[in-house]
Motif scaffolding. Structure first.
Motif, PDB file in Angstrom:
ATOM      1  N   GLY A  43      72.526  17.934  90.173  1.00  0.00           N
ATOM      2  CA  GLY A  43      72.607  18.757  88.961  1.00  0.00           C
ATOM      3  C   GLY A  43      73.096  17.945  87.884  1.00  0.00           C
ATOM      4  N   LEU A  44      73.238  16.805  87.583  1.00  0.00           N
ATOM      5  CA  LEU A  44      73.669  15.873  86.677  1.00  0.00           C
ATOM      6  C   LEU A  44      72.337  15.508  85.839  1.00  0.00           C
ATOM      7  N   HIS A  45      71.156  15.453  86.247  1.00  0.00           N
ATOM      8  CA  HIS A  45      69.783  15.162  85.707  1.00  0.00           C
ATOM      9  C   HIS A  45      69.825  13.791  85.242  1.00  0.00           C
ATOM     10  N   LEU A  46      70.311  13.004  86.177  1.00  0.00           N
ATOM     11  CA  LEU A  46      70.326  11.373  85.554  1.00  0.00           C
ATOM     12  C   LEU A  46      68.772  10.755  85.770  1.00  0.00           C
ATOM     13  N   THR A  47      68.819   9.795  84.960  1.00  0.00           N
ATOM     14  CA  THR A  47      67.531   9.252  84.908  1.00  0.00           C
ATOM     15  C   THR A  47      67.484   7.924  86.078  1.00  0.00           C
ATOM     16  N   GLU A  48      68.489   7.766  86.511  1.00  0.00           N
ATOM     17  CA  GLU A  48      68.588   6.595  87.377  1.00  0.00           C
ATOM     18  C   GLU A  48      70.030   6.870  88.283  1.00  0.00           C
ATOM     19  N   SER A  49      69.652   7.020  89.878  1.00  0.00           N
ATOM     20  CA  SER A  49      70.745   7.374  90.658  1.00  0.00           C
ATOM     21  C   SER A  49      71.641   6.429  90.888  1.00  0.00           C
ATOM     22  N   PRO A  50      72.962   6.442  90.876  1.00  0.00           N
ATOM     23  CA  PRO A  50      74.153   5.216  91.214  1.00  0.00           C
ATOM     24  C   PRO A  50      73.659   5.029  92.734  1.00  0.00           C
ATOM     25  N   LYS A  51      74.094   3.722  93.074  1.00  0.00           N
ATOM     26  CA  LYS A  51      73.971   3.297  94.227  1.00  0.00           C
ATOM     27  C   LYS A  51      75.253   3.508  95.022  1.00  0.00           C
ATOM     28  N   SER A  52      75.267   3.662  96.312  1.00  0.00           N
ATOM     29  CA  SER A  52      76.505   4.029  97.028  1.00  0.00           C
ATOM     30  C   SER A  52      76.439   3.211  98.508  1.00  0.00           C
ATOM     31  N   ASN A  53      77.838   3.021  98.950  1.00  0.00           N
ATOM     32  CA  ASN A  53      78.088   2.370 100.282  1.00  0.00           C
ATOM     33  C   ASN A  53      77.612   3.608 101.258  1.00  0.00           C
ATOM     34  N   ASP A  54      77.569   3.081 102.429  1.00  0.00           N
ATOM     35  CA  ASP A  54      77.079   3.938 103.659  1.00  0.00           C
ATOM     36  C   ASP A  54      78.313   4.752 104.017  1.00  0.00           C
ATOM     37  N   ALA A  55      79.485   4.205 104.124  1.00  0.00           N
ATOM     38  CA  ALA A  55      80.846   4.890 104.622  1.00  0.00           C
ATOM     39  C   ALA A  55      81.917   4.818 103.688  1.00  0.00           C
ATOM     40  N   LEU A  56      82.735   5.520 104.031  1.00  0.00           N
ATOM     41  CA  LEU A  56      84.168   5.482 103.529  1.00  0.00           C
ATOM     42  C   LEU A  56      85.014   5.921 104.682  1.00  0.00           C
ATOM     43  N   CYS A  57      85.986   5.064 105.215  1.00  0.00           N
ATOM     44  CA  CYS A  57      86.975   5.311 106.075  1.00  0.00           C
ATOM     45  C   CYS A  57      88.291   5.194 105.560  1.00  0.00           C
ATOM     46  N   ILE A  58      89.082   6.354 105.933  1.00  0.00           N
ATOM     47  CA  ILE A  58      90.533   6.462 105.224  1.00  0.00           C
ATOM     48  C   ILE A  58      91.478   5.973 106.676  1.00  0.00           C
ATOM     49  N   LEU A  59      92.007   5.092 106.507  1.00  0.00           N
ATOM     50  CA  LEU A  59      92.993   4.578 107.632  1.00  0.00           C
ATOM     51  C   LEU A  59      94.478   5.295 107.545  1.00  0.00           C
ATOM     52  N   PHE A 115      85.657   0.974 102.582  1.00  0.00           N
ATOM     53  CA  PHE A 115      84.029   1.175 102.098  1.00  0.00           C
ATOM     54  C   PHE A 115      83.259   0.032 103.039  1.00  0.00           C
ATOM     55  N   ILE A 116      82.156   0.589 103.555  1.00  0.00           N
ATOM     56  CA  ILE A 116      81.382   0.017 104.709  1.00  0.00           C
ATOM     57  C   ILE A 116      80.134   0.323 104.388  1.00  0.00           C
ATOM     58  N   GLU A 117      79.276  -0.997 104.286  1.00  0.00           N
ATOM     59  CA  GLU A 117      77.992  -0.993 104.275  1.00  0.00           C
ATOM     60  C   GLU A 117      77.209  -1.936 105.374  1.00  0.00           C
ATOM     61  N   PHE A 118      76.262  -1.229 105.660  1.00  0.00           N
ATOM     62  CA  PHE A 118      75.720  -1.772 106.930  1.00  0.00           C
ATOM     63  C   PHE A 118      74.075  -2.491 106.308  1.00  0.00           C
ATOM     64  N   LYS A 119      73.751  -3.601 106.859  1.00  0.00           N
ATOM     65  CA  LYS A 119      72.662  -4.366 106.254  1.00  0.00           C
ATOM     66  C   LYS A 119      71.925  -4.948 107.337  1.00  0.00           C
ATOM     67  N   ARG A 139      76.722  -5.694  95.530  1.00  0.00           N
ATOM     68  CA  ARG A 139      77.681  -5.539  94.334  1.00  0.00           C
ATOM     69  C   ARG A 139      77.489  -4.348  93.532  1.00  0.00           C
ATOM     70  N   GLY A 140      76.491  -3.720  93.059  1.00  0.00           N
ATOM     71  CA  GLY A 140      76.268  -2.347  92.661  1.00  0.00           C
ATOM     72  C   GLY A 140      76.657  -1.240  93.421  1.00  0.00           C
ATOM     73  N   LYS A 141      76.372  -1.530  94.710  1.00  0.00           N
ATOM     74  CA  LYS A 141      76.930  -0.481  95.431  1.00  0.00           C
ATOM     75  C   LYS A 141      78.500  -0.285  95.370  1.00  0.00           C
ATOM     76  N   ILE A 142      79.116  -1.207  95.568  1.00  0.00           N
ATOM     77  CA  ILE A 142      80.465  -1.341  95.447  1.00  0.00           C
ATOM     78  C   ILE A 142      81.071  -0.768  94.122  1.00  0.00           C
ATOM     79  N   TYR A 143      80.466  -1.191  93.035  1.00  0.00           N
ATOM     80  CA  TYR A 143      80.972  -0.633  91.869  1.00  0.00           C
ATOM     81  C   TYR A 143      80.757   0.770  91.565  1.00  0.00           C
ATOM     82  N   ASP A 144      79.780   1.088  91.959  1.00  0.00           N
ATOM     83  CA  ASP A 144      79.110   2.554  91.680  1.00  0.00           C
ATOM     84  C   ASP A 144      80.092   3.517  92.529  1.00  0.00           C
ATOM     85  N   SER A 145      80.172   3.104  93.889  1.00  0.00           N
ATOM     86  CA  SER A 145      80.961   3.774  94.876  1.00  0.00           C
ATOM     87  C   SER A 145      82.364   3.988  94.355  1.00  0.00           C
ATOM     88  N   LEU A 146      82.873   2.897  94.029  1.00  0.00           N
ATOM     89  CA  LEU A 146      84.447   2.892  93.590  1.00  0.00           C
ATOM     90  C   LEU A 146      84.392   3.734  92.296  1.00  0.00           C
TER      91      LEU A 146
END
Length: 127
Positions: free
Chosen positions: A52-68, A75-79, A92-99
């Motif tokens: 619903g934010l109508h962004l022109t570009e979607s932010p990037k995101s990491n795959d998972a967040l685990c709370i210990l 934050f976990i990213e699989f490649k 790096r963009g995924k880290i930044y945007d996710s945070l």
């Protein structure tokens, strides 16, 4: 440490680390781990956050967040495959945007995560 029950956006995106590691490549589904540990699908959180934010570009995101249990956030990213300079930039963009998304959702400044957040990149060099 946050209480998940206080954040419906997280509760609606709980899955397993196995599911967040899923990779569909050339019609073949692969999992980078078979662990059934519960995590938050952060791609789903990001999608709900921007809905619903109508962004022109979607932010990037990491795959998972685990709370210990000790209050550490992971934050976990699989490649799967070769990581070139462009992919390093994307990670790096995924880290930044996710945070930024995470800190906005829980209403905490980024500096509050300096001592209780880690990042794990799971990389399959065989691919």
């Amino acid at each position: 440490m946050i209480e998940l029950a206080d954040y419906p956006i997280f509760c609606r995106n709980i899955t397993t680390i196995k599911e967040t590691s899923k990779d569909n490549h050339d019609g073949v589904t692969l999992f980078m781990t078979m662990l059934e540990i519960p995590v938050i699908n952060f791609d789903g959180v990001k999608d709900a956050y921007i809905f619903g934010l109508h962004l022109t570009e979607s932010p990037k995101s990491n795959d998972a967040l685990c709370i210990l249990s000790d209050g550490t956030y992971l934050f976990i990213e699989f490649k799967n495959g070769y990581i070139d300079k462009k992919k390093v930039f994307d990670i790096r963009g995924k880290i930044y945007d996710s945070l930024l998304i995470f800190s906005d959702i829980i209403n905490e400044g980024i500096s509050s995560f300096r001592n209780n957040m880690d990042y794990i990149l799971v990389y399959n060099e065989d691919r």
